[in-house]
Each structure stands twice: as C-alpha cells, then as structure tokens.
Design a protein around this motif. Structure first.
Motif, PDB file in Angstrom:
ATOM      1  N   VAL B  19      -0.532  -5.097   3.516  1.00 50.72           N
ATOM      2  CA  VAL B  19      -1.031  -3.954   4.289  1.00 50.72           C
ATOM      3  C   VAL B  19      -1.770  -2.969   3.379  1.00 50.72           C
ATOM      4  O   VAL B  19      -2.814  -2.433   3.751  1.00 50.72           O
ATOM      5  N   TRP B  20      -1.253  -2.743   2.176  1.00 55.47           N
ATOM      6  CA  TRP B  20      -1.916  -1.794   1.278  1.00 55.47           C
ATOM      7  C   TRP B  20      -3.337  -2.235   0.940  1.00 55.47           C
ATOM      8  O   TRP B  20      -4.252  -1.411   0.818  1.00 55.47           O
ATOM      9  N   ARG B  21      -3.524  -3.541   0.791  1.00 55.72           N
ATOM     10  CA  ARG B  21      -4.901  -4.024   0.576  1.00 55.72           C
ATOM     11  C   ARG B  21      -5.826  -3.580   1.709  1.00 55.72           C
ATOM     12  O   ARG B  21      -6.950  -3.134   1.476  1.00 55.72           O
ATOM     13  N   ILE B  22      -5.313  -3.717   2.933  1.00 58.72           N
ATOM     14  CA  ILE B  22      -6.172  -3.439   4.089  1.00 58.72           C
ATOM     15  C   ILE B  22      -6.316  -1.937   4.334  1.00 58.72           C
ATOM     16  O   ILE B  22      -7.384  -1.475   4.751  1.00 58.72           O
ATOM     17  N   LEU B  23      -5.285  -1.160   4.065  1.00 59.18           N
ATOM     18  CA  LEU B  23      -5.431   0.295   4.164  1.00 59.18           C
ATOM     19  C   LEU B  23      -6.582   0.771   3.274  1.00 59.18           C
ATOM     20  O   LEU B  23      -7.439   1.557   3.700  1.00 59.18           O
ATOM     21  N   LEU B  24      -6.619   0.281   2.045  1.00 61.70           N
ATOM     22  CA  LEU B  24      -7.683   0.705   1.136  1.00 61.70           C
ATOM     23  C   LEU B  24      -9.035   0.109   1.541  1.00 61.70           C
ATOM     24  O   LEU B  24     -10.071   0.751   1.366  1.00 61.70           O
ATOM     25  N   ALA B  25      -9.013  -1.083   2.095  1.00 63.29           N
ATOM     26  CA  ALA B  25     -10.274  -1.679   2.573  1.00 63.29           C
ATOM     27  C   ALA B  25     -10.846  -0.889   3.747  1.00 63.29           C
ATOM     28  O   ALA B  25     -12.065  -0.693   3.846  1.00 63.29           O
ATOM     29  N   LEU B  26      -9.976  -0.423   4.644  1.00 66.32           N
ATOM     30  CA  LEU B  26     -10.431   0.384   5.780  1.00 66.32           C
ATOM     31  C   LEU B  26     -11.009   1.712   5.297  1.00 66.32           C
ATOM     32  O   LEU B  26     -12.038   2.171   5.806  1.00 66.32           O
ATOM     33  N   GLU B  27     -10.353   2.312   4.311  1.00 61.94           N
ATOM     34  CA  GLU B  27     -10.883   3.555   3.736  1.00 61.94           C
ATOM     35  C   GLU B  27     -12.230   3.304   3.062  1.00 61.94           C
ATOM     36  O   GLU B  27     -13.152   4.104   3.172  1.00 61.94           O
ATOM     37  N   HIS B  28     -12.322   2.194   2.335  1.00 61.08           N
ATOM     38  CA  HIS B  28     -13.563   1.806   1.657  1.00 61.08           C
ATOM     39  C   HIS B  28     -14.718   1.706   2.650  1.00 61.08           C
ATOM     40  O   HIS B  28     -15.835   2.165   2.380  1.00 61.08           O
ATOM     41  N   LYS B  29     -14.421   1.121   3.799  1.00 60.07           N
ATOM     42  CA  LYS B  29     -15.443   0.957   4.841  1.00 60.07           C
ATOM     43  C   LYS B  29     -15.670   2.247   5.634  1.00 60.07           C
ATOM     44  O   LYS B  29     -16.604   2.330   6.432  1.00 60.07           O
ATOM     45  N   GLY B  30     -14.786   3.226   5.427  1.00 62.02           N
ATOM     46  CA  GLY B  30     -14.929   4.486   6.161  1.00 62.02           C
ATOM     47  C   GLY B  30     -14.651   4.346   7.647  1.00 62.02           C
ATOM     48  O   GLY B  30     -15.246   5.051   8.464  1.00 62.02           O
ATOM     49  N   LEU B  31     -13.751   3.449   7.990  1.00 60.29           N
ATOM     50  CA  LEU B  31     -13.436   3.197   9.395  1.00 60.29           C
ATOM     51  C   LEU B  31     -12.195   3.982   9.817  1.00 60.29           C
ATOM     52  O   LEU B  31     -11.246   4.114   9.043  1.00 60.29           O
ATOM     53  N   ALA B  32     -12.203   4.495  11.053  1.00 67.88           N
ATOM     54  CA  ALA B  32     -11.028   5.191  11.591  1.00 67.88           C
ATOM     55  C   ALA B  32     -10.022   4.155  12.087  1.00 67.88           C
ATOM     56  O   ALA B  32     -10.413   3.107  12.607  1.00 67.88           O
ATOM     57  N   TYR B  33      -8.741   4.451  11.892  1.00 71.50           N
ATOM     58  CA  TYR B  33      -7.724   3.488  12.310  1.00 71.50           C
ATOM     59  C   TYR B  33      -6.419   4.225  12.612  1.00 71.50           C
ATOM     60  O   TYR B  33      -6.182   5.336  12.109  1.00 71.50           O
ATOM     61  N   GLU B  34      -5.625   3.606  13.425  1.00 73.77           N
ATOM     62  CA  GLU B  34      -4.300   4.128  13.756  1.00 73.77           C
ATOM     63  C   GLU B  34      -3.261   3.195  13.144  1.00 73.77           C
ATOM     64  O   GLU B  34      -3.341   1.984  13.329  1.00 73.77           O
ATOM     65  N   TYR B 182      -8.380  -3.817  -4.632  1.00 79.48           N
ATOM     66  CA  TYR B 182      -7.347  -3.603  -3.616  1.00 79.48           C
ATOM     67  C   TYR B 182      -6.392  -4.800  -3.561  1.00 79.48           C
ATOM     68  O   TYR B 182      -5.189  -4.642  -3.377  1.00 79.48           O
ATOM     69  N   ALA B 183      -6.970  -6.000  -3.721  1.00 78.02           N
ATOM     70  CA  ALA B 183      -6.155  -7.217  -3.687  1.00 78.02           C
ATOM     71  C   ALA B 183      -5.131  -7.215  -4.817  1.00 78.02           C
ATOM     72  O   ALA B 183      -3.999  -7.656  -4.651  1.00 78.02           O
ATOM     73  N   LEU B 184      -5.539  -6.725  -5.978  1.00 78.55           N
ATOM     74  CA  LEU B 184      -4.650  -6.656  -7.133  1.00 78.55           C
ATOM     75  C   LEU B 184      -3.660  -5.497  -7.012  1.00 78.55           C
ATOM     76  O   LEU B 184      -2.508  -5.588  -7.438  1.00 78.55           O
ATOM     77  N   ASP B 215      -5.151   7.555  -7.007  1.00 81.20           N
ATOM     78  CA  ASP B 215      -5.923   8.773  -6.713  1.00 81.20           C
ATOM     79  C   ASP B 215      -6.960   8.583  -5.608  1.00 81.20           C
ATOM     80  O   ASP B 215      -7.482   9.569  -5.079  1.00 81.20           O
ATOM     81  N   LEU B 216      -7.282   7.343  -5.282  1.00 82.90           N
ATOM     82  CA  LEU B 216      -8.372   7.090  -4.327  1.00 82.90           C
ATOM     83  C   LEU B 216      -8.072   7.712  -2.960  1.00 82.90           C
ATOM     84  O   LEU B 216      -6.915   7.789  -2.547  1.00 82.90           O
ATOM     85  N   HIS B 217      -9.136   8.139  -2.286  1.00 82.44           N
ATOM     86  CA  HIS B 217      -9.021   8.635  -0.910  1.00 82.44           C
ATOM     87  C   HIS B 217      -7.932   9.702  -0.803  1.00 82.44           C
ATOM     88  O   HIS B 217      -6.968   9.573  -0.040  1.00 82.44           O
ATOM     89  N   ASP B 218      -8.130  10.737  -1.600  1.00 80.75           N
ATOM     90  CA  ASP B 218      -7.212  11.886  -1.592  1.00 80.75           C
ATOM     91  C   ASP B 218      -5.764  11.483  -1.837  1.00 80.75           C
ATOM     92  O   ASP B 218      -4.841  12.064  -1.254  1.00 80.75           O
ATOM     93  N   GLY B 219      -5.588  10.478  -2.692  1.00 82.42           N
ATOM     94  CA  GLY B 219      -4.228  10.104  -3.071  1.00 82.42           C
ATOM     95  C   GLY B 219      -3.447   9.412  -1.963  1.00 82.42           C
ATOM     96  O   GLY B 219      -2.214   9.539  -1.881  1.00 82.42           O
ATOM     97  N   LEU B 220      -4.145   8.650  -1.138  1.00 85.60           N
ATOM     98  CA  LEU B 220      -3.481   7.949  -0.023  1.00 85.60           C
ATOM     99  C   LEU B 220      -2.271   7.146  -0.501  1.00 85.60           C
ATOM    100  O   LEU B 220      -1.175   7.234   0.072  1.00 85.60           O
TER     101      LEU B 220
END
Lengths: 227, 227
Positions: B19-34, B182-184, B215-220
């Motif tokens: 899930v952490w890989r995909i959370l960062l991938a979604l942020e990378h793409k700038g996509l909104a998600y719930e 993100y994968a790593l 630190d990425l994406h405001d320390g997500l």
C-alpha cells in the motif's frame, strides 16, 4: 576510440564480462572503435590510463576505465546518440542493476567457472590467474568448481526477479535493449565464452532473452569464440 | 478513486508495504484518493474486485489489485501526469527493482518482524495472522524473530548494490524519486510502521535516502503511526 580488452592469448578468447557490457554500449551508441587485446600479465597497452583493469577506453586523448564509468562517459559525451539509460531518470536504476549483476550473477558464478577460465589461458596468465583467484576464493579453483551442478540450481533460484521481469517483455528496456540489459548480459556472455557449463535453465525467460541479446548487432556476441 | 488498504484495527496502524508504494505513486501522479481501511479478517469493502489482497483500487468503476498492476494502471490511465517510470524504457527496470524489493528486502525482513506485526493486531486478526504466517514460516513467529540482531547484519550486507547506487544520488531516480524508489521504500516503511527494530545501519546511504523518502509530500510517510 580504442577499447582495451582482455584476451586469453594465442587462442584469443575474449570473455571479460565488463568488456562485453561496453562493446554492446558502443554499438548502441553507433560509435566506431578499435578493439585492442591485452593480457592478464601484460596491460602495457593502456598503461597511460593508470588503470589496471579492462575495459579501458581512450577517446580523443581521454582515458576512462571501469564499465560503469565508461557507460556514463559515453552517455554524457555523446548525448545526441541513442540513450543508454533511457533518459536521466533511468541512470540510477541502471546503476543498481549493474551492481546487482556484479554481485548476484558474476560473483555467484565465479567459483563455478574459474577453473574453466584458467584452462583457456597461456601458462604465464594461468599462473597469475590461479594464484590471485585461489587467494581470493580461499580454495583451489577445482575445489570451487566441485558440486557446481548442485550450486547452479540454487543460483537459478536467486534469479527470480530477473526471470519474472524478462517474462513480461523482450528486454529489460522494453521493446529494445538499454544499458541495463548489457550490464546483465555481460556475466552471461562471460560464462558462455569461458565454459560449456550451462548456467541458465533451458526454456527460462532469461535464456530466451540471452538468445535475443546474442542476435543484436548482426550477432556480435554470438560470433564470439567459445571453448 | 478509492484505495483499499490494511489497518490493524482499533489502533489503526497502516503498515502494508504494498500500500505504501501506491500511496506514494498516487501522490506522485497528483491524483485525489480516499483511503479505505480494511482488516486481515474483513476485506468485504473491496469484495467486488474479486481480489483478496491490498492494495486494491477502484477508479471510475474499474477495480485493480496488486501494487505492480496498480502502478502500471496509473501510468497508462494518467499518461499526462508525471511519469512513474521515467518513460517507457524505465518500466522494465522498475519492475525488476519492484520484484527484487519483494524478495531481497520484504521477504528477508519478514521473519524478523512478523511477531511485532502480530502484537499490533486485534485478537481475531492476530489469530489469523499467526496461523497463516507460522504455517508459511514453518516455525513460530517468536522462533523466527529470535537472533534477529545477528540476522539483520547479514541482511544489511545483501543491500550492497542499493547502498552503492544510493550513495551516488539522492534518489534511485536521480534528483527526484520515481516508482522504483517507492517500490524499494514500501518494505522499509512497513518495517518502520510495525516495529521499533532498526533494520538499516545508522549513517548508511540507504538510511539517509529513507529520511528523504519520509519527507516527501509534506511528510506523508513520516506522519504514519508507529508502535
């Protein structure tokens, strides 16, 4: 450009895994080059470089050694030629894969194949190779090779990430190869050029990819002399 | 878009490496998600997907499961957003690194940390986790964790290719992270979110990179709850 590489001597086997990476990288860039054979015990041809290892290149009076350093040099010096890394974002991934190849493929196979290499060399080189490598291995070359039929089965299991990634596409780079493919192919071509011992599983995705790599550039790697 | 992920339950630890890989991938793409929390023993929220594992996403009525499949889906569905692979030539390299991360990081660390995970779970989930994982490990979670202070030293040695590649640049992707990062990072963030046991060597390049990833994406990732 001159590419200084390793030769076994009179019988002229050219098996350096590091040199094979750069041969394919030079072809990828479409650059003309002259291959200069050297020996384990005679590296005088590239003495001005200060380096002790192949590949070493001389390009426009500039000397560069080490396969990763040369790949980076070629990419940076010839940016208008086809990219080796697929753009700047690919350089770090290619570097990681290059290093993994060194450790997980080349270093893993070395004990299994070192005795076969030694058998290809002229007496002086063979003595140098045996002495330095047996010290490194902590055993004789023949001891290191014993049981390789079993050891290679465990080795193949460690290739699972590569096997899975190559099952999904023709080359790691996708439809065509990039430096990461050359970095991985170097040790497999080295194995092929120094031994008849088969390191890959017949029918595996990696074995099929190796065939595609052997076909590149009019079969440059396939034409290499084998024992 | 809905992202179905794993939660420990009442105390709500969110440690899934996938899930952490995909959370960062979604942020990378700038996509909104719930984010939709699920449980080991209650995956009814994403039952329509037919999948049994997280991450699973629902996007415009389409269901996708498995972190690599989701990364590819996001890249292909949202090509105008920042690329996760740095172009098509990087997809295969990222796939290899993703698979290597699964095997060499996550699977290697799992025995050391499984008991710590179990301690975070609600009784019903803990029972399910212990039963299924002890069967997989062939020993109790506590037996698997014993001697981890020694095992982690050997683990760190296996990271040499990653350590060397990250010593040369801020992210594997270069100046900025891509999906390979993100994968790593997923398994290292998983380790951090389920245990206080330190898996990395203090002062290593990987540890410094992990700080940059946190630190990425405001320390997500840094804000994620730890035990």
């Amino acid at each position: 450009m001159k590419l200084f590489e390793l030769s076994s001597g009179a019988r002229d086997y050219r098996f350096s895994p590091f040199v094979w990476r750069i041969l394919l990288a030079l072809e990828h860039k479409g650059l003309a080059y002259e291959r200069v054979p050297c020996r384990f015990t005679d590296k005088s041809a590239f003495a001005p470089s200060g380096a002790q290892t192949v590949p070493t290149i001389e390009d426009e009076g500039k000397w560069v050694s080490d396969s990763w350093a040369i790949a980076c040099y070629l990419e940076d010096r010839y940016p208008d030629r086809p990219s080796l890394f697929g753009g700047e974002s690919g350089r770090g991934m290619a570097h990681f894969i290059h290093l993994w190849s060194d450790r997980a493929i080349l270093a893993a196979l070395f004990p299994m194949l070192a005795a076969d290499i030694c058998a290809l060399l002229e007496p002086e080189d063979a003595h140098y190779f045996r002495t330095t490598r047996e010290k490194r291995l902590g055993r004789t070359l023949e001891e290191a090779a014993s049981g390789r039929e079993t050891a290679v089965l465990a080795f193949r299991q460690t290739l699972w990430p590569l096997e899975t990634a190559l099952a999904a596409r023709p080359f790691l780079g996708g439809d065509k190869p990039y430096y990461a493919d050359y970095a991985l192919f170097g040790p497999f071509q080295w194995a092929r050029c120094c031994s008849r011992f088969e390191v890959l599983e017949d029918g595996s995705a990696i074995a099929a990819w190796r065939e595609r790599m052997l076909d590149l550039h009019d079969g440059l790697a396939r034409r290499a002399q084998r024992p």
